[in-house]
Design a protein around this motif. Sequence first.
Motif, PDB file in Angstrom:
ATOM      1  N   ARG A  64       0.921  -1.156  -0.072  1.00  0.00           N
ATOM      2  CA  ARG A  64       0.125   0.044  -0.045  1.00  0.00           C
ATOM      3  C   ARG A  64       0.922   1.288   0.101  1.00  0.00           C
ATOM      4  O   ARG A  64       1.675   1.406   0.751  1.00  0.00           O
ATOM      5  N   ASP A  65       0.729   1.970  -0.983  1.00  0.00           N
ATOM      6  CA  ASP A  65       1.386   3.485  -1.037  1.00  0.00           C
ATOM      7  C   ASP A  65       0.526   4.482  -0.831  1.00  0.00           C
ATOM      8  O   ASP A  65      -0.472   4.425  -1.460  1.00  0.00           O
ATOM      9  N   VAL A  66       0.594   5.366   0.317  1.00  0.00           N
ATOM     10  CA  VAL A  66      -0.393   6.246   0.610  1.00  0.00           C
ATOM     11  C   VAL A  66       0.510   7.842   0.758  1.00  0.00           C
ATOM     12  O   VAL A  66       1.513   7.780   1.055  1.00  0.00           O
ATOM     13  N   THR A  67      -0.078   8.596  -0.092  1.00  0.00           N
ATOM     14  CA  THR A  67       0.218   9.943  -0.075  1.00  0.00           C
ATOM     15  C   THR A  67      -0.164  10.693   0.853  1.00  0.00           C
ATOM     16  O   THR A  67      -1.606  10.908   0.803  1.00  0.00           O
ATOM     17  N   LEU A  68       0.365  11.052   2.018  1.00  0.00           N
ATOM     18  CA  LEU A  68       0.030  11.907   2.915  1.00  0.00           C
ATOM     19  C   LEU A  68      -0.217  13.424   2.827  1.00  0.00           C
ATOM     20  O   LEU A  68       0.548  13.739   1.823  1.00  0.00           O
ATOM     21  N   PRO A  69      -0.814  13.992   3.534  1.00  0.00           N
ATOM     22  CA  PRO A  69      -1.174  15.481   3.251  1.00  0.00           C
ATOM     23  C   PRO A  69       0.066  16.421   3.645  1.00  0.00           C
ATOM     24  O   PRO A  69       0.246  17.629   3.257  1.00  0.00           O
ATOM     25  N   CYS A  70       1.139  15.772   4.287  1.00  0.00           N
ATOM     26  CA  CYS A  70       2.128  16.547   4.819  1.00  0.00           C
ATOM     27  C   CYS A  70       3.559  15.663   5.130  1.00  0.00           C
ATOM     28  O   CYS A  70       3.069  14.242   5.170  1.00  0.00           O
ATOM     29  N   THR A  71       4.636  16.036   5.265  1.00  0.00           N
ATOM     30  CA  THR A  71       5.769  15.200   5.661  1.00  0.00           C
ATOM     31  C   THR A  71       5.435  14.939   7.274  1.00  0.00           C
ATOM     32  O   THR A  71       4.936  15.671   8.015  1.00  0.00           O
ATOM     33  N   VAL A  72       5.743  13.880   7.863  1.00  0.00           N
ATOM     34  CA  VAL A  72       5.629  13.284   9.005  1.00  0.00           C
ATOM     35  C   VAL A  72       6.712  12.750   9.674  1.00  0.00           C
ATOM     36  O   VAL A  72       7.616  12.408   9.160  1.00  0.00           O
ATOM     37  N   GLU A  73       6.316  12.680  11.040  1.00  0.00           N
ATOM     38  CA  GLU A  73       7.637  11.894  12.033  1.00  0.00           C
ATOM     39  C   GLU A  73       6.622  10.786  12.537  1.00  0.00           C
ATOM     40  O   GLU A  73       5.714  10.990  13.382  1.00  0.00           O
ATOM     41  N   LEU A  74       7.101   9.420  12.498  1.00  0.00           N
ATOM     42  CA  LEU A  74       6.527   8.434  13.023  1.00  0.00           C
ATOM     43  C   LEU A  74       6.774   8.448  14.703  1.00  0.00           C
ATOM     44  O   LEU A  74       7.798   8.567  15.265  1.00  0.00           O
ATOM     45  N   LEU A  75       5.596   8.721  15.570  1.00  0.00           N
ATOM     46  CA  LEU A  75       5.649   8.675  16.926  1.00  0.00           C
ATOM     47  C   LEU A  75       5.626   7.525  17.558  1.00  0.00           C
ATOM     48  O   LEU A  75       6.206   7.267  18.601  1.00  0.00           O
ATOM     49  N   SER A  76       4.545   6.863  17.184  1.00  0.00           N
ATOM     50  CA  SER A  76       4.283   5.593  17.842  1.00  0.00           C
ATOM     51  C   SER A  76       3.750   4.561  16.912  1.00  0.00           C
ATOM     52  O   SER A  76       3.018   4.868  15.942  1.00  0.00           O
ATOM     53  N   SER A  77       3.715   3.061  17.219  1.00  0.00           N
ATOM     54  CA  SER A  77       2.940   2.038  16.227  1.00  0.00           C
ATOM     55  C   SER A  77       2.488   1.000  17.282  1.00  0.00           C
ATOM     56  O   SER A  77       3.241   0.747  18.310  1.00  0.00           O
TER      57      SER A  77
END
Length: 94
Positions: A64-77
Motif C-alpha cells: 500500500r502506497d499512501v500520499t499523506l497531506p504533509c511530511t510526518v514523523e512516526l511517533l508510535s505504532s
Amino acid sequence: MTSEPPFDLLEEGGFLFVEIALPGVLETDIDITFDGTRMTLRAQRPAARGQSLHAEIQRGILLRDVTLPCTVELLSSRYEDGILWLQLKRLEVR
C-alpha cells in the motif's frame, strides 16, 4: 499477486492517525517506510495450507502506497488483533 490492505487516515490537532487492516499477518512481516509525503507499507500474508476449494482471502505480498497531506514523523505504532495503528506527527504547518 499483490493486494492493497484497507486503511483509514484521520487527523486530530497536529497529528495523523493511520489504521491498517492486516489480519493473518505476523508483526515481523510488516515493513513501513516514509519518504517525504509518501508512506509505503509492505507485508506478507502466508499461503494457506492444504488444497484450496474456495479462496477469497488475498495471500502473498500486501502493498500500500499512501500520499499523506504533509511530511510526518512516526511517533508510535501498535499491532494488535490484525490491526496496525500508527501515530504520526505533522512536520509541515498548513
